[in-house]
Enzyme design. Structure first.
Site, PDB file in Angstrom:
ATOM      1  N   GLY A 343      -1.579 -19.106  36.569  1.00 53.28           N
ATOM      2  CA  GLY A 343      -1.012 -20.283  37.215  1.00 53.28           C
ATOM      3  C   GLY A 343       0.073 -19.922  38.217  1.00 53.28           C
ATOM      4  O   GLY A 343       0.068 -18.834  38.803  1.00 53.28           O
ATOM      5  N   SER A 344       1.026 -20.823  38.399  1.00 53.16           N
ATOM      6  CA  SER A 344       1.936 -20.758  39.543  1.00 53.16           C
ATOM      7  C   SER A 344       2.948 -19.622  39.504  1.00 53.16           C
ATOM      8  O   SER A 344       3.611 -19.373  40.520  1.00 53.16           O
ATOM      9  CB  SER A 344       2.676 -22.093  39.685  1.00 53.16           C
ATOM     10  OG  SER A 344       1.753 -23.113  40.018  1.00 53.16           O
ATOM     11  N   THR A 345       3.114 -18.916  38.391  1.00 52.34           N
ATOM     12  CA  THR A 345       3.988 -17.738  38.431  1.00 52.34           C
ATOM     13  C   THR A 345       3.392 -16.662  39.339  1.00 52.34           C
ATOM     14  O   THR A 345       4.117 -15.795  39.830  1.00 52.34           O
ATOM     15  CB  THR A 345       4.219 -17.181  37.012  1.00 52.34           C
ATOM     16  OG1 THR A 345       2.970 -17.150  36.312  1.00 52.34           O
ATOM     17  CG2 THR A 345       5.209 -18.039  36.239  1.00 52.34           C
ATOM     18  N   LYS A 347       2.484 -17.237  42.247  1.00 54.91           N
ATOM     19  CA  LYS A 347       2.963 -17.566  43.589  1.00 54.91           C
ATOM     20  C   LYS A 347       4.128 -16.679  44.010  1.00 54.91           C
ATOM     21  O   LYS A 347       4.414 -16.566  45.204  1.00 54.91           O
ATOM     22  CB  LYS A 347       3.358 -19.034  43.651  1.00 54.91           C
ATOM     23  CG  LYS A 347       2.175 -19.984  43.503  1.00 54.91           C
ATOM     24  CD  LYS A 347       2.596 -21.432  43.384  1.00 54.91           C
ATOM     25  CE  LYS A 347       1.377 -22.338  43.182  1.00 54.91           C
ATOM     26  NZ  LYS A 347       1.748 -23.748  42.943  1.00 54.91           N
TER      27      LYS A 347
END
Length: 755
Positions: A343-345, A347
């Site tokens: 997921g967004s980690t 990013k």
């Protein structure tokens, strides 16, 4: 009958034939006896010569037979190495355990007739005591006690590995009940005095019987299993003389081979920090109640794992909780054996790569109203997917807001090939870290689908492990220099009084110092921007707070892929994986903390405060002890003799070398080693680089941190000409050809050396 009579007659005829006077008969008998004696003497002498010359008779080794009668050989068990924390506090060490047995033969009595066996009238009481002290089912105990035609009976697994205190309690109970016939044998055991303490990571060792009936401790899981050859040592042998009755004569022992004790392993874990993390994880899990939860703290400048745990877990001392029901049908260590979509980690790596590639403009506007279309798929932001209306923001705000659209835009600007080069060749996703623990998952990174590649920019469509994410985060925390995760601070050989000490291992330079520094600055806004920050609460302010320090943070929420490959699980009911990473202080991080939470029954973003904030605050309080380098034992270093690795798997070889504190550099992605820079049988110093060439080398490697010697060996193997710039000595700080370029197209590389 006729045959018998005939032979009797033959014998009588021989006796009376040539009969003479008594005097002559006596002379004749004497002569025959003398000839017989001479014959027997020669037979004896021949046998004597054969025995002396061959040490055998009728194929039987006589010396060995004599030794069996008058000597006893006893195995002297080597001491299994102790596992310590970084400061010398024992985590796992040898101890004596006990196994209970019951004598049931009615023949076992004293001379006066006193019964020394368990009487049938006492069976129920024995079963009651065993049930109370050992948790045995009474029916099982009674079944064992009623076994027919045996002298004694044992009681399986529950009757083994008994602690001294429990053994004493059983003895006291039997004495009070006036029960004879219950006794114990001693065995080597393993003690985990801290109980639940990085349990899946450390693992446990158990008794195992070899082919000769000797009981020895063998690592079954975790570090205990992966480092079993280092910890176990080698057993020795001692011989004793025996008397004619077979009793061993004390004081007659002779050492045949010395026992070589296993090496002590000093981990990078900190007992006080680990203990505190366990406590706070209990608080966190009690609220969130996730199917799985994991948390790890790493030294941002060395890659050392300072504390790590997961939930559910178990107690290795008692093995309470070590079952599939408690562990949610999984034996995996979440740190390195369980793959997931992060997921967004992810990013964090997307932003750092975009800055490094020169495509990130902080003030550039991005609209999230209609999402972004890649091929035939529209990608929306998380809030739009939840029914909210999209908006307009800058790229910098898009990162703070965790915008999928903003990150996909950056991926499109870089181009799929360049972005995949960052993920695969530079950050090394899709390959195991080979940091030294067994059973490591590789993760999955595919490049055959443009939409999936775009999704990896926000952490979907890619499968990773926690240890891979932590390795990548070190490049952000350590100004672009990526570090190999480490869990051994030193190995100590108590036999020779020597040791091997670990040193940080740089495994690449995915992004520039400037890109890493800017990324951390933008991560700060995730927790401080009142409007866009996903880790900023309008009621409570920054969710992640560590004293007065500035903290670089990023949270993530990922859908969970269905096991049958049909897509993603329905995200309703918290079928998600939540995660958070924090680096403190943001300007020059000392510590990284990464926490994951899968499918919690309840989740609120404020729950991160129960585990991240207090643990990192405590880490900062004891920073001096957590960052102190390991000290060598003795003046000399323990030798490590290079095995024959040619033809073996490069990955497994790299893991073995790292277990012995060597720094392997694997060239290519092949399955077999075709060349290696150290000769078989040579000594390899701790921290020494060993270059390994696999049978498939297609890309230019990341040479950052290589020594001049390693570069020269690479040049010799590949035929690529190397030109040097910068300092006369040192390690590589720059290379003229980008990492991941097709090596067939490269004839020359310019290398810059520096400190």
């Amino acid at each position: 009958m006729k045959i018998f009579k005939r032979w009797v007659n033959v014998f009588l005829n021989y006796v009376i034939k040539d009969r003479k006077s008594p005097t002559k008969n006596r002379e004749r008998v004497g002569q025959n006896l003398m000839l017989l004696a001479v014959f027997m003497f020669f037979v004896f002498m021949i046998n004597f010569i054969i025995i002396i010359g061959t040490d055998s008779k009728f194929g039987v080794n006589l010396s060995k037979g004599a030794k069996n009668v008058y000597q006893a050989t006893v195995t002297v068990q080597a001491k299994r190495g102790t596992i310590y924390d970084r400061d010398g506090n024992p985590i796992a060490e040898d101890s004596t355990t006990y196994s209970v047995y019951a004598i049931v033969s009615k023949s076992y009595k004293t001379v006066s007739g006193k019964k020394l066996y368990v009487q049938s009238s006492q069976f129920d009481k024995v079963a009651e005591i065993f049930n109370e002290q050992l948790g045995m089912e009474k029916d099982y105990v009674l079944k064992q006690l009623k076994t027919k035609d045996v002298f004694q009976v044992s009681f399986g697994t529950l009757g083994s590995g008994i602690s001294y205190s429990t053994m004493s309690a059983i003895e006291a109970a039997m004495e009070e009940a006036e029960i004879e016939g219950i006794a114990f044998t001693t065995s080597p055991g393993r003690m985990y005095k801290n109980g639940t303490f990085a349990s899946q990571f450390i693992g446990f060792a158990q008794l195992q019987e070899d082919d000769e009936g000797n009981k020895l401790l063998v690592g079954k899981t975790g570090l205990e299993a992966s480092l079993d050859s280092i910890l176990s040592g080698q057993d020795g042998q001692v011989t004793y003389e025996k008397d004619k009755n077979g009793n061993i004569l004390l004081g007659t022992e002779t050492t045949v081979t010395e026992a070589i004790n296993g090496q002590d392993v000093y981990t990078t874990l900190s007992e006080p920090l680990q203990t505190y993390l366990e406590t706070q994880m209990d608080v966190f899990q009690s609220k969130a109640n996730g199917v799985f939860a994991g948390a790890t703290v790493v030294n941002a400048k060395t890659g050392e794992i300072l504390a790590t745990t997961q939930r559910p877990t178990y107690n290795p001392e008692t093995l309470e909780g070590y079952n599939l029901e408690n562990l949610n049908n999984s034996w995996n260590t979440l740190l390195h054996q369980a793959g997931y979509e992060p997921g967004s980690t992810m990013k964090v790596m997307t932003l750092a790569s975009a800055i490094d590639a020169g495509v990130f403009n902080a003030s550039e506007g991005v609209s999230t109203v209609d999402g972004i279309t890649v091929v035939d798929t529209t990608i929306n932001d998380w809030n739009v997917n939840e029914g909210e209306t999209g908006g307009y923001m800058t790229m910098a705000q898009g990162f703070a807001f965790s915008s999928n659209v903003a990150m996909t835009t950056l991926e499109q600007k870089m181009g799929a090939d360049k972005w995949l080069n960052y993920l695969s060749s530079k950050f090394r996703f899709g390959y195991p870290t080979r940091f030294g623990l067994g059973g490591e998952a590789a993760g999955i990174l595919t490049d055959d689908n443009e939409v999936t590649t775009a999704m990896t920019s926000f952490g979907q469509g890619i499968n990773v492990t926690q240890i891979q994410m932590l390795r990548a985060f070190t490049a952000i925390s350590n100004d672009g220099k990526m570090l190999e995760p480490q869990f051994i601070s030193k190995l100590v050989d108590t036999n020779s009084g020597t040791s091997r000490v670990s040193t940080p291992e740089i495994v690449g330079n995915p992004v520039s110092e400037e890109a890493a520094s800017q990324t951390r600055d933008y991560m700060v806004t995730v927790g401080t921007d009142p409007q866009y920050g996903t880790l900023y609460s309008r009621l409570y302010g920054p969710v992640i707070q560590v004293g007065n320090y500035s903290v670089a943070v990023k949270s993530g929420t990922a859908q969970i892929a269905a096991e049958d490959g049909s897509g993603y699980l329905d995200s309703s009911g918290n079928n998600n994986l939540y995660s958070v990473v924090a680096m403190v202080p943001s300007g020059d991080p000392s510590f990284i903390m990464y926490v994951t939470l899968q499918q919690p029954k309840d989740f609120q973003v404020l729950y991160w405060r129960d585990v991240v904030n207090p643990v990192l605050e405590y880490a900062m309080q004891i920073e001096e002890s957590l960052t102190a380098p390991a000290l060598a034992v003795g003046e000399e270093e323990t030798s490590y003799i290079m095995p024959d690795f040619l033809g073996k798997g490069p990955g497994e070889t790299a893991a073995v070398l790292r277990q012995n504190l060597v720094h392997p550099i694997v060239l290519g992605t092949g399955s077999k080693i075709v060349k290696i820079s150290k000769k078989e049988g040579s000594n390899v110093a701790s921290g020494e680089q060993v270059l390994i060439l696999s049978n498939t080398l297609k890309e230019v490697p990341d040479m950052y941190g290589w020594t001049n010697k390693t570069v020269e060996r690479f040049s010799k193997w590949t035929g690529i000409t190397i030109n040097y710039k910068g300092a006369e000595s040192g390690t590589v700080i720059k290379q003229s050809v980008d990492v991941g370029k097709d090596i067939e197209d490269v004839k020359k590389i310019t290398i810059t050396l520096g400190d």
